[in-house]
Design an enzyme around this catalytic site. Sequence first.
Site, PDB file in Angstrom:
ATOM      1  N   HIS A  16      -9.423   2.043  -1.512  1.00 36.31           N
ATOM      2  CA  HIS A  16      -7.989   1.863  -1.312  1.00 36.31           C
ATOM      3  C   HIS A  16      -7.392   1.301  -2.606  1.00 36.31           C
ATOM      4  CE1 HIS A  16      -4.168   0.976   0.254  1.00 36.31           C
ATOM      5  NE2 HIS A  16      -4.485   0.575   1.467  1.00 36.31           N
ATOM      6  N   PHE A  62       1.421  -2.844   4.486  1.00 35.15           N
ATOM      7  CA  PHE A  62       1.630  -4.181   5.034  1.00 35.15           C
ATOM      8  C   PHE A  62       3.110  -4.491   4.876  1.00 35.15           C
ATOM      9  CE2 PHE A  62      -2.715  -6.509   4.504  1.00 35.15           C
ATOM     10  CZ  PHE A  62      -3.194  -5.842   5.612  1.00 35.15           C
ATOM     11  N   LYS A  85      -9.755   7.860   0.884  1.00 36.43           N
ATOM     12  CA  LYS A  85     -10.133   6.460   0.589  1.00 36.43           C
ATOM     13  C   LYS A  85     -11.620   6.249   0.813  1.00 36.43           C
ATOM     14  CE  LYS A  85      -5.736   4.075   1.460  1.00 36.43           C
ATOM     15  NZ  LYS A  85      -4.855   5.163   1.957  1.00 36.43           N
ATOM     16  N   GLU A 109      -2.443   5.478  13.274  1.00 38.43           N
ATOM     17  CA  GLU A 109      -2.048   6.675  12.525  1.00 38.43           C
ATOM     18  C   GLU A 109      -2.316   7.933  13.359  1.00 38.43           C
ATOM     19  OE1 GLU A 109      -3.792   6.946   8.607  1.00 38.43           O
ATOM     20  OE2 GLU A 109      -2.375   8.516   8.022  1.00 38.43           O
ATOM     21  N   HIS A 121      -3.241   7.966   5.616  1.00 41.52           N
ATOM     22  CA  HIS A 121      -3.347   6.643   5.013  1.00 41.52           C
ATOM     23  C   HIS A 121      -4.797   6.177   5.213  1.00 41.52           C
ATOM     24  CE1 HIS A 121      -1.958   3.098   3.105  1.00 41.52           C
ATOM     25  NE2 HIS A 121      -2.213   2.326   4.132  1.00 41.52           N
ATOM     26  N   CYS A 167       0.805  -1.227   0.000  1.00 39.83           N
ATOM     27  CA  CYS A 167       0.000   0.000   0.000  1.00 39.83           C
ATOM     28  C   CYS A 167       0.836   1.276   0.000  1.00 39.83           C
ATOM     29  CB  CYS A 167      -0.926  -0.014   1.204  1.00 39.83           C
ATOM     30  SG  CYS A 167      -1.813  -1.566   1.316  1.00 39.83           S
TER      31      CYS A 167
END
Lengths: 402, 84
Positions: free
Chosen positions: A331, A390, A326, A305, A294, A162
Amino acid sequence: MKRVVVTGAGTINSLGHSVPATLVAMREGKCGIGDLEFRDVDRLSIKIGGQVRGFEAEGRFNRQQISLYDRFTQFTLTAAKEAIDQSGLEFGGELAAKSGVVLGTAGGGVSTWDDNYRSVYEDGKNRVHPFVVPKLMNNAAASHVSMQHNLKGPSFTVSTACASSNHAMAQAFQMVRTGLAPAMVTGGSESMLCFGGVKAWEGLRVMSKDACRPFSANRNGMVQGEGAGIFVFEEYEHAHGRGADILCEVIGFAMSSDAADIVMPSKHGAARAIFGAMKDAGINPEEVGYINAHGTGTAANDKTECAAVADVFGQHADKLMMSSTKSMHGHLIGGTGAVELLSCIMALRDGVIAPTIGYQEPDPECAIDVVPNEARDAKVEVALSNAFAFGGLNAVLALRSV
Amino acid sequence: MSIQSKVFSILAEQAFLEPFDVTLESTLDELGIDSMGVVECIFAIEEEFDITIPFNANEPQRSDFDISNVASMISGIEALVSKN
């Protein structure tokens, strides 16, 4: 060190097929997420996504091109054309020899893998089209951009889940900043919305069945999107000298690795990347007016976050705005940072902060101004764009208005 | 449709020509079909006739399948089809 500016932007995503269309949708808080439409969708438990509609390869590309371009390459070429056209650059001579393409993608030609596995496993066929390999390879999109636009300098693809496009853009920024290249085409793309692509994500049990609601207490997971975001990063004197329209300046970046867990995010890793980007840019935390989060809409990401932002910014965390687009486009995995950079450009250039839509209930663990549901007019000098992948790989970019 | 006319139309499609532009004497080179195009043609022919053509793109000349012109390809295809 040279200054680096953005002189072209292009995109295609579920909110629009161009930058202007996407920015209008972000400003209006539109939602591009809806029912997925592709073969065997009824066998999925997750049936929603930010799918690009009305984009048919036939008519845009000839038969030969279609046999070589996976959907992620088609998205990339479409967005790259918009970006390069806007920049006004024509790559020839020394400029072409030194300029290149660095793109991010997590999966590359996922639907090409999917279609051909289906053909040999399910349909029992014993041969596949000769161009399956050049079509599905992760660098296919970067290579076709280099071929189509005569970019003969360093070109490659970055794959960090990502965070892929943020890592890619950070790399392109560094190449222009150090003088290695006068201009770089950069960004990323993803097209995983096919049966196998969504099935794999389903397995993780982190997907929402109804909506992406980042930072909202009742959030219940992420929603996949697809598309591309492509930019032209250019050395400032080169851009200024030819009278280019400058969209914003890229002033810094940082990358960090959590070195902890393959899927769970770390507050420390995120904080180090955010802090590092500001340090690299030589700015004070108080200068940052907007962060494109994010903000995946998962329980783990959003609270981690927010905690990282609170740690890095201290009291200023109460003053800055941080939204997750998003909620609107889904995403885009390896392409997400690139599409999200557009909201930073909109904040810096137009003074419009894209909202976090679908926000319903405040979460005490996400006590930040997430610009809920409606866009806001605000003057912003410096913006950050976060991406935390990830694998614990983080990349944050810092931008300034010009 | 005969094997010949099917091959003509496969090669014509690959070369962005009309089937009547293809003759038995044509070579793939004359038709403007490059090495990638040859591999695509072999694939299309295998699909059309449900055969497996012994062809290695690294050594086209040493393959058992003769691609020196359209006529040689057709006779190779006919032999493979009759074996099925």
